[in-house]
Design an enzyme around this catalytic site. Structure first.
Site, PDB file in Angstrom:
ATOM      1  N   ALA A 129      -0.133  77.813  25.672  1.00 32.17           N
ATOM      2  CA  ALA A 129       0.000  76.822  26.745  1.00 32.17           C
ATOM      3  C   ALA A 129       1.405  76.244  26.803  1.00 32.17           C
ATOM      4  O   ALA A 129       1.591  75.037  26.856  1.00 32.17           O
ATOM      5  CB  ALA A 129      -1.039  75.705  26.579  1.00 32.17           C
ATOM      6  N   GLY A 172      -5.223  84.992  14.654  1.00 27.69           N
ATOM      7  CA  GLY A 172      -4.981  86.342  15.118  1.00 27.69           C
ATOM      8  C   GLY A 172      -5.427  86.565  16.544  1.00 27.69           C
ATOM      9  O   GLY A 172      -5.273  87.670  17.078  1.00 27.69           O
ATOM     10  N   ASP A 223      -7.377  73.449  15.458  1.00 30.00           N
ATOM     11  CA  ASP A 223      -7.773  73.226  16.853  1.00 30.00           C
ATOM     12  C   ASP A 223      -9.288  73.381  16.984  1.00 30.00           C
ATOM     13  O   ASP A 223      -9.806  73.920  17.961  1.00 30.00           O
ATOM     14  CB  ASP A 223      -7.046  74.184  17.790  1.00 30.00           C
ATOM     15  CG  ASP A 223      -7.041  73.703  19.250  1.00 30.00           C
ATOM     16  OD1 ASP A 223      -7.313  72.509  19.486  1.00 30.00           O
ATOM     17  OD2 ASP A 223      -6.780  74.525  20.149  1.00 30.00           O
ATOM     18  N   LEU A 274      -9.297  80.535  26.599  1.00 28.85           N
ATOM     19  CA  LEU A 274      -9.524  80.033  25.251  1.00 28.85           C
ATOM     20  C   LEU A 274      -9.659  78.520  25.285  1.00 28.85           C
ATOM     21  O   LEU A 274      -8.887  77.824  25.949  1.00 28.85           O
ATOM     22  CB  LEU A 274      -8.369  80.430  24.331  1.00 28.85           C
ATOM     23  CG  LEU A 274      -8.281  81.911  23.938  1.00 28.85           C
ATOM     24  CD1 LEU A 274      -6.987  82.178  23.175  1.00 28.85           C
ATOM     25  CD2 LEU A 274      -9.477  82.328  23.106  1.00 28.85           C
TER      26      LEU A 274
END
Length: 384
Positions: free
Chosen positions: A221, A250, A276, A309
Site C-alpha cells: 500500500a 511470503g 498485521d 489482502l
C-alpha cells in the site's frame, strides 16, 4: 520475591546469543544472565532441554486477536482478549491497532487503551492509529468512505492522546498532511509512520525531515521503487532516519524482495517484523468482518471478497522462522527483528525486547522453531 533460574537453553538477550548460561528472573523483572556455575543458591532452577530463550516479541501492528477486532469493539474487555491471545503466540507486548474509522471510534480507541493501561492489563504498550489520513489510491483494505484529510481538530486530538498514552503510533500518507503537521505530532511525542501513501520520494523525504520516523508494512500500500522515482519504498530504504515494519509471510512481500530490502536498508533505521494480525489470530475461526465487509481466511492469507489482502494470517514466531528458513538472516537477527528492533523504534528498549537486568521478565522458550513456543513468561508469570 521469587527468584527463578532458567538453564539448559541458549540465551538471546536482544543483541547476541549466549551459551552455557542461565537466565535469572527476580519476580516480574530480569535479574541477570549468569554462567551456569554462578546461579544464585536461593534460585529455583528450571532445567530446559535445549532450544533458545528470547525476549518476548514486540508487535507494533495488531488489529485484533482471539476472535476480536479492535475496530468492532473499543473496550477494555476486547483489549484483554486481544492481548491474551497474542501473548500466547509469543507477542507479550503489542500496539493494538485501529484502522481507518470514524472520529468517534478513534476517540473510543484512545480512551480504551488509556483505561486498559491504567487497570494494568499486561502487554499493552500504547496505541497504533492506522489512518484515517491516508491516500485513497493506496487504501488497501481501508474503507475509502472513511479516509479524510487531517483537520486542526484531528491534530489537537492526536497531540492530547500522545500525552495520555505511553506510545502513540500514527500511520498517515505524507501527501495528505503538511510537514508542519508532522512536526507538531513529532514534537508531541507521536511516532509518525508513513504508509498507505502514493507520495513521491521528495514528499516522503520532507516528511522524514519534519519528524516521521517509521514506515508501515514496507512495500504494501505505497508508492514503489522505480528507476526514476524511488517512491516511499525508496525513501524507506535510503533514509537512515526511517525504520520500517515488514510482514514476512511470503505473501505480502516476495522472499526475494525481502532479501533485497534487507541488503539495501541504510541505518541507523532498521527493518523490523510486524504481524498485521486480525481477529482470527489465536483462534480457529475462518472469517470476520471489517467496516462491515467480509474477510475470509484461506491458503495462509486473509482477503476481502474481491481478493484484496486484509491484514495477515501470521504471528511473529512464524515470521522469524520464515526469515531464517529463506536464508536471509541469522537466528540472532531474525529474533532481534521481532524483539529489540521494534522496542527501540517505539522508544522502550530498556523495558521490553531485551533480557538485560531490570527489564520486564517477558521470556519465550523456543524449541527448534516449532510452530508454537514451548513456554512463555509474561512479567515473570508463566502463561504457557
Amino acid at each position: 520475591m521469587i527468584r527463578t533460574a532458567l538453564t539448559g537453553a541458549r540465551i538471546f538477550d536482544g543483541a547476541q546469543m549466549q551459551s552455557n548460561c542461565a537466565l535469572v528472573m527476580e519476580g516480574a523483572r530480569i535479574g541477570a544472565v549468569v554462567p551456569d556455575d554462578k546461579i544464585p543458591a536461593d534460585a529455583e532452577v528450571m532445567h530446559l532441554n535445549g532450544g533458545i530463550l528470547s525476549p518476548g516479541f514486540v508487535d507494533l501492528q495488531v488489529n485484533g486477536g482471539g476472535g476480536v477486532m479492535f475496530n468492532d469493539d473499543q473496550s477494555v474487555a476486547a483489549l484483554q482478549i486481544m492481548t491474551s491471545a497474542h501473548a500466547r503466540l509469543g507477542a507479550t507486548s503489542i500496539l493494538p491497532t485501529l484502522i481507518t474509522d470514524t472520529p468517534a471510534r478513534v476517540e473510543a480507541a484512545i480512551d480504551a487503551v488509556a483505561d486498559a493501561i491504567e487497570v494494568g492489563i499486561p502487554g499493552i504498550i500504547g496505541l497504533h492509529l492506522e489512518g484515517p489520513h491516508l491516500s485513497i489510491p493506496r487504501k488497501g483494505a481501508h474503507d475509502p468512505g472513511l479516509i479524510r484529510k487531517m483537520e486542526d481538530s484531528d491534530l489537537e486530538l492526536l497531540c492530547e492522546a500522545a500525552n495520555r498514552l505511553p506510545i502513540l503510533k500514527v500511520t498517515l500518507a505524507a501527501e495528505t498532511v503538511t510537514p508542519d503537521q508532522i512536526a507538531t505530532l513529532a514534537r508531541s511525542g507521536v511516532l509518525v509512520s508513513l504508509g498507505h501513501s502514493d507520495a513521491d520520494y521528495g514528499t516522503c523525504y520532507a516528511a522524514s525531515t519534519a519528524g516521521a520516523r517509521c514506515v508501515t508494512h514496507l512495500f504494501n500500500a505505497m508508492s514503489q521503487l522505480g528507476n526514476r522515482e524511488p517512491g516511499l519504498v525508496g525513501a524507506a530504504l535510503a533514509d537512515g532516519s526511517l525504520s520500517a515494519g515488514l510482514i514476512a509471510d511470503g505473501i505480502h512481500v516476495h522472499p526475494a524482495t525481502i532479501r533485497a530490502a534487507l541488503a539495501a536498508k541504510m541505518g541507523p533505521g532498521v527493518i523490523f517484523l510486524v504481524s498485521d494480525a486480525m481477529a482470527l489470530a489465536g483462534s480457529e475461526r475462518d472469517h470476520f468482518t471489517i467496516n462491515g465487509r467480509m474477510v475470509r481466511r484461506g491458503d495462509g492469507r486473509l482477503t476481502l471478497e474481491d481478493g484484496t489482502l486484509a491484514g495477515a494470517d501470521l504471528d511473529l514466531l512464524q515470521a522469524t522462522r520464515n526469515l531464517i528458513g529463506w536464508g536471509h538472516v541469522s537466528e540472532d537477527t531474525a529474533l532481534a527483528m521481532a524483539t529489540s528492533y521494534p522496542a527501540t523504534v517505539a522508544g522502550v528498549a530498556d523495558e521490553i525486547g531485551t533480557l538485560k537486568p531490570g527489564a520486564r521478565a517477558d521470556v519465550l522458550h523456543i524449541k527448534h522453531y516449532a510452530p508454537k513456543c514451548a513456554a512463555i513468561w509474561q512479567g515473570g508469570q508463566r502463561i504457557v
